[in-house]
Design a protein around this motif. Structure first.
Motif, PDB file in Angstrom:
ATOM      1  N   GLU A  71       0.903  -1.055  -0.171  1.00  0.00           N
ATOM      2  CA  GLU A  71      -0.185   0.271   0.007  1.00  0.00           C
ATOM      3  C   GLU A  71       0.917   1.337   0.110  1.00  0.00           C
ATOM      4  O   GLU A  71       0.209   2.120  -0.809  1.00  0.00           O
ATOM      5  CB  GLU A  71      -0.963   0.058   1.105  1.00  0.00           C
ATOM      6  N   TYR A  72       2.048   1.358   0.803  1.00  0.00           N
ATOM      7  CA  TYR A  72       2.854   2.374   0.935  1.00  0.00           C
ATOM      8  C   TYR A  72       3.982   2.112  -0.002  1.00  0.00           C
ATOM      9  O   TYR A  72       5.134   2.419   0.508  1.00  0.00           O
ATOM     10  CB  TYR A  72       2.977   2.912   2.032  1.00  0.00           C
ATOM     11  N   ALA A  73       4.165   1.670  -1.087  1.00  0.00           N
ATOM     12  CA  ALA A  73       5.164   1.293  -1.789  1.00  0.00           C
ATOM     13  C   ALA A  73       5.708   2.409  -2.691  1.00  0.00           C
ATOM     14  O   ALA A  73       4.842   2.824  -3.357  1.00  0.00           O
ATOM     15  CB  ALA A  73       4.964   0.131  -2.544  1.00  0.00           C
ATOM     16  N   VAL A  74       7.136   2.606  -2.707  1.00  0.00           N
ATOM     17  CA  VAL A  74       7.701   3.683  -3.455  1.00  0.00           C
ATOM     18  C   VAL A  74       8.807   3.007  -4.248  1.00  0.00           C
ATOM     19  O   VAL A  74       9.499   2.256  -3.989  1.00  0.00           O
ATOM     20  CB  VAL A  74       8.258   4.856  -2.591  1.00  0.00           C
ATOM     21  N   VAL A  75       8.978   3.374  -5.571  1.00  0.00           N
ATOM     22  CA  VAL A  75      10.122   2.901  -6.216  1.00  0.00           C
ATOM     23  C   VAL A  75      11.209   4.071  -6.316  1.00  0.00           C
ATOM     24  O   VAL A  75      11.025   5.196  -6.553  1.00  0.00           O
ATOM     25  CB  VAL A  75       9.870   2.623  -7.708  1.00  0.00           C
ATOM     26  N   GLY A  76      12.453   3.471  -6.001  1.00  0.00           N
ATOM     27  CA  GLY A  76      13.524   4.358  -6.072  1.00  0.00           C
ATOM     28  C   GLY A  76      14.496   4.127  -7.192  1.00  0.00           C
ATOM     29  O   GLY A  76      14.601   3.076  -7.607  1.00  0.00           O
ATOM     30  N   LYS A  77      14.626   4.927  -8.060  1.00  0.00           N
ATOM     31  CA  LYS A  77      15.250   5.155  -9.311  1.00  0.00           C
ATOM     32  C   LYS A  77      16.599   5.791  -9.384  1.00  0.00           C
ATOM     33  O   LYS A  77      16.538   6.761  -9.089  1.00  0.00           O
ATOM     34  CB  LYS A  77      14.316   5.641 -10.384  1.00  0.00           C
ATOM     35  N   ASP A 121       6.036   8.487   6.066  1.00  0.00           N
ATOM     36  CA  ASP A 121       7.201   8.053   5.420  1.00  0.00           C
ATOM     37  C   ASP A 121       6.945   7.794   3.801  1.00  0.00           C
ATOM     38  O   ASP A 121       7.793   8.532   3.123  1.00  0.00           O
ATOM     39  CB  ASP A 121       7.818   6.558   5.732  1.00  0.00           C
ATOM     40  N   TYR A 122       5.723   7.404   3.430  1.00  0.00           N
ATOM     41  CA  TYR A 122       5.250   7.166   2.131  1.00  0.00           C
ATOM     42  C   TYR A 122       5.008   8.752   1.325  1.00  0.00           C
ATOM     43  O   TYR A 122       5.774   8.730   0.258  1.00  0.00           O
ATOM     44  CB  TYR A 122       3.978   6.686   2.100  1.00  0.00           C
ATOM     45  N   VAL A 123       4.540   9.618   2.154  1.00  0.00           N
ATOM     46  CA  VAL A 123       4.206  11.062   1.697  1.00  0.00           C
ATOM     47  C   VAL A 123       5.658  11.574   1.588  1.00  0.00           C
ATOM     48  O   VAL A 123       5.947  12.305   0.687  1.00  0.00           O
ATOM     49  CB  VAL A 123       3.273  11.604   2.669  1.00  0.00           C
ATOM     50  N   HIS A 124       6.601  11.625   2.862  1.00  0.00           N
ATOM     51  CA  HIS A 124       7.804  12.058   2.754  1.00  0.00           C
ATOM     52  C   HIS A 124       8.512  11.850   1.561  1.00  0.00           C
ATOM     53  O   HIS A 124       9.135  12.613   0.868  1.00  0.00           O
ATOM     54  CB  HIS A 124       8.657  11.736   4.248  1.00  0.00           C
ATOM     55  N   LEU A 125       8.802  10.320   1.266  1.00  0.00           N
ATOM     56  CA  LEU A 125       9.484   9.851   0.021  1.00  0.00           C
ATOM     57  C   LEU A 125       8.915  10.558  -1.290  1.00  0.00           C
ATOM     58  O   LEU A 125       9.715  10.759  -2.228  1.00  0.00           O
ATOM     59  CB  LEU A 125       9.394   8.348   0.116  1.00  0.00           C
ATOM     60  N   LEU A 126       7.558  10.757  -1.364  1.00  0.00           N
ATOM     61  CA  LEU A 126       7.006  11.016  -2.599  1.00  0.00           C
ATOM     62  C   LEU A 126       7.100  12.640  -2.750  1.00  0.00           C
ATOM     63  O   LEU A 126       6.800  13.107  -3.814  1.00  0.00           O
ATOM     64  CB  LEU A 126       5.620  10.696  -2.746  1.00  0.00           C
ATOM     65  N   SER A 127       7.233  13.381  -1.525  1.00  0.00           N
ATOM     66  CA  SER A 127       7.243  14.855  -1.572  1.00  0.00           C
ATOM     67  C   SER A 127       8.538  15.608  -1.855  1.00  0.00           C
ATOM     68  O   SER A 127       8.363  16.714  -2.306  1.00  0.00           O
ATOM     69  CB  SER A 127       7.011  15.410  -0.176  1.00  0.00           C
ATOM     70  N   MET A 142      18.577   9.641  -6.296  1.00  0.00           N
ATOM     71  CA  MET A 142      17.415   8.637  -6.230  1.00  0.00           C
ATOM     72  C   MET A 142      16.237   9.482  -6.361  1.00  0.00           C
ATOM     73  O   MET A 142      15.900  10.266  -5.401  1.00  0.00           O
ATOM     74  CB  MET A 142      17.503   7.784  -5.062  1.00  0.00           C
ATOM     75  N   ARG A 143      15.674   9.236  -7.584  1.00  0.00           N
ATOM     76  CA  ARG A 143      14.216   9.740  -7.665  1.00  0.00           C
ATOM     77  C   ARG A 143      13.101   8.851  -7.175  1.00  0.00           C
ATOM     78  O   ARG A 143      13.439   7.644  -7.129  1.00  0.00           O
ATOM     79  CB  ARG A 143      13.891  10.131  -9.474  1.00  0.00           C
ATOM     80  N   THR A 144      12.270   9.199  -6.596  1.00  0.00           N
ATOM     81  CA  THR A 144      11.229   8.532  -6.057  1.00  0.00           C
ATOM     82  C   THR A 144       9.753   8.693  -6.875  1.00  0.00           C
ATOM     83  O   THR A 144       9.377   9.574  -7.303  1.00  0.00           O
ATOM     84  CB  THR A 144      10.656   8.612  -4.791  1.00  0.00           C
ATOM     85  N   LEU A 145       9.244   7.422  -7.372  1.00  0.00           N
ATOM     86  CA  LEU A 145       8.037   7.242  -7.893  1.00  0.00           C
ATOM     87  C   LEU A 145       7.038   6.594  -7.078  1.00  0.00           C
ATOM     88  O   LEU A 145       7.478   5.469  -6.500  1.00  0.00           O
ATOM     89  CB  LEU A 145       8.245   6.399  -9.199  1.00  0.00           C
ATOM     90  N   THR A 157       7.479   6.614 -16.036  1.00  0.00           N
ATOM     91  CA  THR A 157       6.300   6.569 -15.466  1.00  0.00           C
ATOM     92  C   THR A 157       5.566   7.644 -16.208  1.00  0.00           C
ATOM     93  O   THR A 157       6.026   8.751 -16.365  1.00  0.00           O
ATOM     94  CB  THR A 157       6.514   6.805 -13.923  1.00  0.00           C
ATOM     95  N   THR A 158       4.127   7.655 -16.001  1.00  0.00           N
ATOM     96  CA  THR A 158       3.151   8.669 -16.545  1.00  0.00           C
ATOM     97  C   THR A 158       2.651   9.639 -15.480  1.00  0.00           C
ATOM     98  O   THR A 158       1.968  10.173 -15.633  1.00  0.00           O
ATOM     99  CB  THR A 158       2.215   7.867 -17.380  1.00  0.00           C
ATOM    100  N   THR A 159       2.864   9.017 -14.087  1.00  0.00           N
ATOM    101  CA  THR A 159       2.314   9.865 -12.979  1.00  0.00           C
ATOM    102  C   THR A 159       3.507  10.472 -12.268  1.00  0.00           C
ATOM    103  O   THR A 159       4.654  10.199 -12.139  1.00  0.00           O
ATOM    104  CB  THR A 159       1.938   8.753 -11.909  1.00  0.00           C
ATOM    105  N   THR A 160       3.189  11.906 -11.989  1.00  0.00           N
ATOM    106  CA  THR A 160       4.143  12.711 -11.298  1.00  0.00           C
ATOM    107  C   THR A 160       3.493  13.481 -10.244  1.00  0.00           C
ATOM    108  O   THR A 160       2.318  13.809 -10.239  1.00  0.00           O
ATOM    109  CB  THR A 160       4.822  13.278 -12.380  1.00  0.00           C
ATOM    110  N   ILE A 161       4.226  14.008  -9.354  1.00  0.00           N
ATOM    111  CA  ILE A 161       3.781  14.728  -8.337  1.00  0.00           C
ATOM    112  C   ILE A 161       4.219  16.269  -8.861  1.00  0.00           C
ATOM    113  O   ILE A 161       5.438  16.390  -8.906  1.00  0.00           O
ATOM    114  CB  ILE A 161       4.411  14.380  -6.858  1.00  0.00           C
ATOM    115  N   ALA A 162       3.382  17.207  -8.647  1.00  0.00           N
ATOM    116  CA  ALA A 162       3.617  18.439  -9.011  1.00  0.00           C
ATOM    117  C   ALA A 162       3.312  19.397  -7.602  1.00  0.00           C
ATOM    118  O   ALA A 162       2.197  19.506  -7.249  1.00  0.00           O
ATOM    119  CB  ALA A 162       3.062  18.960 -10.235  1.00  0.00           C
TER     120      ALA A 162
END
Length: 186
Positions: A71-77, A121-127, A142-145, A157-162
């Protein structure tokens, strides 16, 4: 002001009903719906043109995500090299300031999967757009997706946070209707 006859809050006269819904917070948008852990039954194998396949319903896929703590998975690229996975398991939590429990695993040649247990933590990594993982005087960006079940490491990815900022915006323009309806719409 219009009078509401149902469960919806009243809307202003002339205000589209689209904007009458309550505004959800950034954390609320990222938070998955709560589903309890349940075992899944074995699925029968079917064949299509001689190829075996297993068909899953969307609710079963959602249950697998919960069962696997995704549920709170993030990809580090990592685009420009990276430390080995054992070092990343030590460096990422410290340098990305993770507060809860986590699991970090190898996903592909440039991607790691970071599974957190805390929404914070999930929000922090994506923020933050990029984290710099430092080891022995080297810094690895490391970019987080946001992870999703259709993630393909070969595709961007086609999803991004702005983050959008309106400096000095008067408070009377904070309502969604003021910001999202353009004057050029016909």
């Amino acid at each position: 002001m219009a009078i509401s006859t149902g469960c919806q809050p009243p809307t202003e006269v002339g205000q589209p009903a689209l904007f009458a819904k309550p505004v959800m917070s950034y954390a609320g948008l990222l938070k998955p719906t709560a589903i309890s852990v349940k075992p899944l039954s074995l699925k029968p194998i079917s064949y299509l043109h001689g190829e075996p396949r297993v068909m899953w319903e969307q609710d079963e896929i959602d249950q697998m995500i919960v069962n696997e703590n995704l549920e709170y998975a993030v990809v580090g690229k990592f685009s420009y090299g990276w430390p080995n996975i054992q070092d990343l398991r030590k460096l990422i939590p410290k340098q990305c300031e993770l507060k809860g429990e986590y699991k970090i695993g190898f996903l592909s040649n440039r991607h790691v999967l970071i599974r957190e247990t805390l929404l914070g933590d999930y929000v922090h990594l994506l923020s933050k757009p990029t984290f710099y993982i430092t080891q022995r005087n080297w810094s690895f960006p490391m970019r987080t997706l946001k992870w999703d079940p259709m993630f393909d490491p070969e595709e961007e990815t086609t999803t991004t946070i702005a983050w959008i900022s309106f400096p000095s915006l008067p408070p009377n323009f904070y309502k969604g209707i003021s910001i999202f309806i353009s004057s050029g719409s016909g």
